[in-house]
Write a protein that holds these residues in place. Sequence first.
Motif, PDB file in Angstrom:
ATOM      1  N   ILE A 114      42.395  45.749  42.644  1.00 46.70           N
ATOM      2  CA  ILE A 114      42.327  44.968  41.378  1.00 46.70           C
ATOM      3  C   ILE A 114      42.964  43.913  41.585  1.00 46.70           C
ATOM      4  O   ILE A 114      44.090  43.560  42.245  1.00 46.70           O
ATOM      5  CB  ILE A 114      42.378  45.765  40.296  1.00 46.70           C
ATOM      6  CG1 ILE A 114      43.659  46.310  39.953  1.00 46.70           C
ATOM      7  CG2 ILE A 114      41.321  46.761  39.843  1.00 46.70           C
ATOM      8  CD1 ILE A 114      44.154  46.830  38.606  1.00 46.70           C
ATOM      9  N   ASN A 243      44.521  49.664  33.059  1.00 51.84           N
ATOM     10  CA  ASN A 243      43.042  49.708  33.615  1.00 51.84           C
ATOM     11  C   ASN A 243      42.640  50.945  34.213  1.00 51.84           C
ATOM     12  O   ASN A 243      41.508  51.084  34.676  1.00 51.84           O
ATOM     13  CB  ASN A 243      42.844  48.417  34.821  1.00 51.84           C
ATOM     14  CG  ASN A 243      42.465  47.260  34.352  1.00 51.84           C
ATOM     15  OD1 ASN A 243      41.639  46.608  33.796  1.00 51.84           O
ATOM     16  ND2 ASN A 243      43.589  46.311  34.416  1.00 51.84           N
ATOM     17  N   GLN A 261      46.908  46.596  44.047  1.00 52.58           N
ATOM     18  CA  GLN A 261      47.116  45.159  43.663  1.00 52.58           C
ATOM     19  C   GLN A 261      48.466  44.502  44.620  1.00 52.58           C
ATOM     20  O   GLN A 261      49.301  45.137  44.794  1.00 52.58           O
ATOM     21  CB  GLN A 261      47.682  45.158  42.291  1.00 52.58           C
ATOM     22  CG  GLN A 261      47.565  43.866  41.753  1.00 52.58           C
ATOM     23  CD  GLN A 261      47.688  43.513  40.206  1.00 52.58           C
ATOM     24  OE1 GLN A 261      47.193  42.511  39.731  1.00 52.58           O
ATOM     25  NE2 GLN A 261      48.279  44.574  39.633  1.00 52.58           N
TER      26      GLN A 261
END
Length: 669
Positions: A114, A243, A261
């Motif tokens: 992400i 998230n 990430q």
Amino acid sequence: ERGVAHSGNMEEVLAPLRKAVKEQGDLVHQLKEKGASEQEVSRAAAELKARKKILEAKELALQPKDETVDRVKMEDTLKRSGLYDFGPVGCALKNNILQAWRQHFIQEEQILEINCTMLTPEPVLKTSGHVDKFADYMVKDAKTGECYRADHLLKAHLEKLMSDEKCSAEKVTEMEDVITQMDNYTQQELADLFVKYNVKSPSTGNDLTPPTSFNLMFQTSIGPGGNMPGYLRPETAQGMFLNFKRLLEFNQGKLPFGAAQIGNSFRNEISPRSGLIRVREFTMAEIEHFVDPNEKVHPKFSNVADLDITLFSSKAQTSGQSAQIMRLGDAVEQGVINNSVLGYFIGRIYLYLIKVGLSKDNVRFRQHMDNEMAHYACDCWDAESKTSYIVGCADRSCYDLSCHSRATKVPLVAEKPLKEPISFYLNVVQFEPNKGAIGMAYKKDAKLALEYLAVCDECYISDQEKLLSEKGEFSFETEGKTFTLTKDMVSVRRFQKSLHVQEIVPNVIEPSFGIGRIMYSIFEHSFHIRQGDEQRTYFSFPATVAPYKCSILPLSHNQEFVPFVHQLSEAMTRNGVSHKVDDSSGSIGRRYARSDEIGVAFGITVDFDTVNKMPHTATLRDRDSMRQIRAEVAELPEIVRDLANGTLMWAEVERKYPIFEGQETSRKE
């Protein structure tokens, strides 16, 4: 024989230091067992840390000197190559390191990548503890306003005083004790020490202001009104926790799964130093692997179980032993590493670091000792190179998800269907609020308090229950409002309920990579000086991460070479091979040296044989060995591609193609 003798002498020197560490380690364990005060334990732990440092420094000093790197020469080479500024070469190297990271972790483990905003609203970082705890103490020059990190300045000042011949042995011991306890002092204790030792500004001699807490996050305001405080993120992890629900849905509600990430983080360091080791803006690559706490077994652990890795366990550190090479499978089996999921990631991290250019001999994994473990972790190991701390791999238990559950009022849990519904009984612990009493005390804000209490986890509830019984009240903050609840407002209820699905708060394994620190370690481990020529330096980057895979060098400015240079360059581009054409003036040897200096892995030279003989051939040179082969021009781009991808080794190329003795190897440059 000389090696054995050296080893014996080394152990004689280290024996008393090992004993001192073991004695202090035993003392720390005894203090904990008898329930000594937190202050007493932390002072003893700080002394243990100091003795450990002395032992490690002596161990390093006694190692053979030929392992050391000429740092000045290396950094001079880096600056000429633009690597510190991340110019073309540094940028290419960094991108290749990140690309290798994506392939090694995200693709291999099917991790969900992400990309979150770098701007973070204050409530998120308030919840995670960063707003209150992510700070260092700072002092200022009272006249010029120049800032210093308090602990660094005090330590430097005391070391200067101790080096004075007039300083008594008693004073030296006292100041050594202060340095040992440095990490444990409160703001007021630090202030008193600055007064006691009369610490002044090192650059001007002016008075200093008392220490103040300085939060290391860059603060900003979000939106045109300027009334929504926020921060530049200090780490990339929190975005993945926020998230979690979306990622869980994307994974069809199943555990385990990993999120990743890559991005920049920001820390407003009071005194940045050591090049890429401590900077204010840096790239991180982090993984959060969410796992059922009752199923911490990795199905692919057998893939890494046979790796021999240097491990420096907590037990070894507290008993004065050295780091030991251990088979990873044995380390998990013997409980040195907490579980096979953590063990699997340690193995994968090790393989990645070696793949991108760290030296096996200069990498180890060090386990955090109890007193330095992050408050949320149940086991944590740092991958260390001889230059700096670079990668942390922590088992964060369920700390972050529990924090964000309370703050967002959304339970961050996974559901596990049960084979036999109703057959599972859950021991439930929850707050039982007295809605009337809370309503009377907090009026319209009572709803906020009730929503917060409804999503608290068992661990948090038990802590607050203890405060209720000891102090008669506990406090919490939600959405900018503080609530203090007393025994008549809330109690704790425990009961059993039968379930169709089991709710799980996942534990998290967090491998966290500082890319700049990895780059610096690669530089140190890959830097060499050509034997017999002090002026020739080179970086032996693995071909997979080398900034350019190949240089193309026409032997001279002869126009007959140009079509072959173009043919090779276009074919390299079609094969996705990064390359550099160097048709500048200067001998071929000097141009090889220039390529080596920026770590180009291979070199193709177009010469008169390329033009005049059929089939058209050119030479291919290996940077590290400086050996060359000769092959057809049409074949070379694919050979370089396979070498760069790691699917072909140089030794195989030498077996298949004729060795070329010429250009560089046949005459002195």
